[in-house]
Design an enzyme around this catalytic site. Structure first.
Site, PDB file in Angstrom:
ATOM      1  N   GLY A   1     -11.831 -22.703  32.815  1.00 61.53           N
ATOM      2  CA  GLY A   1     -11.807 -22.192  31.403  1.00 61.53           C
ATOM      3  C   GLY A   1     -13.093 -22.150  30.969  1.00 61.53           C
ATOM      4  O   GLY A   1     -14.047 -21.953  31.855  1.00 61.53           O
ATOM      5  N   ASN A   2     -13.333 -21.814  29.570  1.00 54.25           N
ATOM      6  CA  ASN A   2     -14.624 -21.617  29.138  1.00 54.25           C
ATOM      7  C   ASN A   2     -14.664 -22.280  27.782  1.00 54.25           C
ATOM      8  O   ASN A   2     -13.779 -22.970  27.291  1.00 54.25           O
ATOM      9  CB  ASN A   2     -15.101 -20.403  29.209  1.00 54.25           C
ATOM     10  CG  ASN A   2     -14.379 -19.461  28.059  1.00 54.25           C
ATOM     11  OD1 ASN A   2     -14.209 -19.430  26.984  1.00 54.25           O
ATOM     12  ND2 ASN A   2     -13.509 -18.450  28.838  1.00 54.25           N
ATOM     13  N   ARG A   3     -15.920 -22.132  27.053  1.00 50.80           N
ATOM     14  CA  ARG A   3     -16.246 -23.130  25.818  1.00 50.80           C
ATOM     15  C   ARG A   3     -15.835 -22.304  24.718  1.00 50.80           C
ATOM     16  O   ARG A   3     -16.049 -22.762  23.457  1.00 50.80           O
ATOM     17  CB  ARG A   3     -17.549 -23.398  25.776  1.00 50.80           C
ATOM     18  CG  ARG A   3     -17.774 -24.782  26.752  1.00 50.80           C
ATOM     19  CD  ARG A   3     -19.508 -24.837  26.897  1.00 50.80           C
ATOM     20  NE  ARG A   3     -20.179 -24.823  25.516  1.00 50.80           N
ATOM     21  CZ  ARG A   3     -21.389 -24.286  25.445  1.00 50.80           C
ATOM     22  NH1 ARG A   3     -21.956 -23.860  26.569  1.00 50.80           N
ATOM     23  NH2 ARG A   3     -21.902 -24.361  24.134  1.00 50.80           N
ATOM     24  N   SER A   4     -15.132 -21.209  24.997  1.00 51.31           N
ATOM     25  CA  SER A   4     -15.024 -20.434  23.419  1.00 51.31           C
ATOM     26  C   SER A   4     -13.960 -21.234  22.637  1.00 51.31           C
ATOM     27  O   SER A   4     -12.713 -21.693  23.143  1.00 51.31           O
ATOM     28  CB  SER A   4     -14.229 -19.150  23.829  1.00 51.31           C
ATOM     29  OG  SER A   4     -13.615 -18.473  22.730  1.00 51.31           O
TER      30      SER A   4
ATOM     31  N   ALA B   1     -12.930 -14.636  24.899  1.00 53.29           N
ATOM     32  CA  ALA B   1     -13.832 -14.901  26.066  1.00 53.29           C
ATOM     33  C   ALA B   1     -12.904 -15.030  27.134  1.00 53.29           C
ATOM     34  O   ALA B   1     -12.291 -16.028  27.482  1.00 53.29           O
ATOM     35  CB  ALA B   1     -14.736 -16.194  25.966  1.00 53.29           C
TER      36      ALA B   1
END
Ligand code: CTP
Length: 406
Positions: free
Chosen positions: A208-211, A274
């Protein structure tokens, strides 16, 4: 500046159990910048105290048509000054009185003395809500242009469960914002994506990512407040704003499928999500066990949703991308704008303090396909949303022939 700054709302509270929720509605409207003048009926005073509203609203709560310290005719003063008369909760009694025009108290006198829109938020037990008389009264009100925020299903007074529960305070506040909006996007169809996608490795783990989805949600909320019909495709449906149609998704593939369905009808598409560029080639159905050793995760590319939307862009649609960069902001963003056939790209340097992921604020450069540029200094994500939608609206309203030649 709040979205209701300078707008005057008369908040009429009638005698339903849900009157306590009107306190929260009052606070939200004041927070959004509205001047709120509360009126409590005798029934409301059996449920909640006038002092609570006096403390939270913009002026003391009124409870009577007579002996007003300010004016001998409070109903005409309130009615003439109001931009909206909101009745929350609205009992079967007040709904009936509005239909017949029976001026029984200060609230009804104010409803009769205003030319502003009237919005009612019914709340009552299911049996009362389903009465033919109540439904018929509401139909008449609606036909006359009274705005109705329908009740929801859920727990009612006395422990019963059913239809008739007051709409959530945030839904009511969003409806007020929408009714009082500048309206420059009224009935425009807007698609917004938000949040970071999660690409599963196994039943519990993901790439995943930090969005946080905050910027996309702010855009969706602002578009709805300006009157647009908004579809929000988001991985953060738990935090989605009120007043928009939410399509919850998790992975890039799910987001791509939702966009393929929703984008052809949209006049403005804002791709603020994102999206993961890579996903594990295979996702295990069960949880991978530690004792089986370190897994080899092979990544494969996901679909570039925005590039695909750019290829299939219908004439006249305004397609907007985001570019999160750490180096060569303008060059990298311009290259994405051209490669993905966009009308506009919102570039942010995520290495700067207070910018982008997880923050409440952002600083962006909006780049247009015609080379125009607009810098928005570090501001609240709602202000960025306003700037993005101002540019989108201007583009939408520019000469369509000119757009086709570009
Ligand atoms: N985007 C998309 N689908 C992807 C990747 C990105 O729709 N698989 C969209 C994003 O929502 C954003 C824009 O493309 O609006 C640019 O995303 P960004 O991550 O900045 O760029 P990429 O094209 O992925 O390129 P890179 O990661 O190499 O910078």
């Amino acid at each position: 500046m709040g979205s209701l700054s300078g707008r005057r709302v008369v908040l009429g509270v009638t005698g339903g159990i849900a009157a306590y929720k009107a306190v929260e509605v009052c606070r939200r409207l004041v927070d959004a910048g509205a001047h709120v003048s509360p009126i409590l009926t005798d029934g409301a005073l059996e449920m909640v105290g006038a002092t609570t509203f006096s403390a939270l609203a913009s002026e003391p709560a009124r409870t009577s048509l007579f002996h007003d310290p300010e004016t001998p005719i409070p109903h005409t003063m309130l009615g003439q000054q109001a931009d909206l008369v909101l009745i929350c909760p609205a009992t079967a009694r007040i709904i009936s009185d509005i239909r017949t025009g029976r001026s029984a108290d200060l609230l009804m006198a104010t409803v009769l003395a205003t030319r502003a829109p009237v919005m009612v938020c019914p709340a009552m037990h299911t049996e009362m809500w389903e009465q033919a008389s109540v439904q018929e009264n509401l139909e008449v009100l609606e036909a006359r242009g009274v705005l109705i925020v329908p009740p929801e299903s859920g727990r009612l007074a006395g422990g019963d469960v059913g239809h008739g529960r007051l709409a959530a305070p945030e839904t009511i506040a969003a409806a007020v914002t929408r009714a009082l909006a500048p309206g420059d996007l009224v009935a425009r169809r807007v698609l917004v994506t938000a949040g970071g996608t999660r690409e599963p490795i196994d039943a519990v783990r993901y790439v995943g990512n930090r969005s946080s989805g905050k910027q996309g949600h702010a855009i969706a909320s602002e578009a709805a407040a300006r009157g647009a019909d908004v579809v929000l495709v988001t991985t953060r449906a738990d935090a989605a704003p009120a007043g928009v149609r939410v399509v919850p998704v998790a992975t890039a593939a799910e987001m791509a499928a939702a966009c393929a369905l929703e984008a052809p009808d949209a006049e403005i598409v804002v791709m603020a999500a994102a999206v993961a560029d890579f996903r594990p080639a295979e996702a295990a159905d069960n949880k991978l066990k530690k004792h089986d050793g370190v897994p080899q995760v092979t990544l494969v590319p996901t679909v570039d949703i925005l590039a695909r939307l750019g290829e299939a862009k219908p004439a006249g649609q305004v397609l907007i991308g985001f570019a999160a960069e750490t180096d060569d902001l303008v060059d990298n963003a311009s290259a994405k704008l051209r490669a993905k056939n966009l009308d506009m790209i919102v570039a942010n340097d995520v290495s700067k303090p207070g910018v982008g992921f997880e923050h409440e604020t952002n600083e962006v450069i909006v780049l247009m396909a015609d080379g125009a540029r607009h810098h928005v200094p570090l501001s609240d994500k709602r202000d960025i949303a306003r700037a993005v939608l101002d540019a989108a609206r201007a583009r939408l309203e520019s000469d369509p022939e000119k757009q086709e030649q570009e």
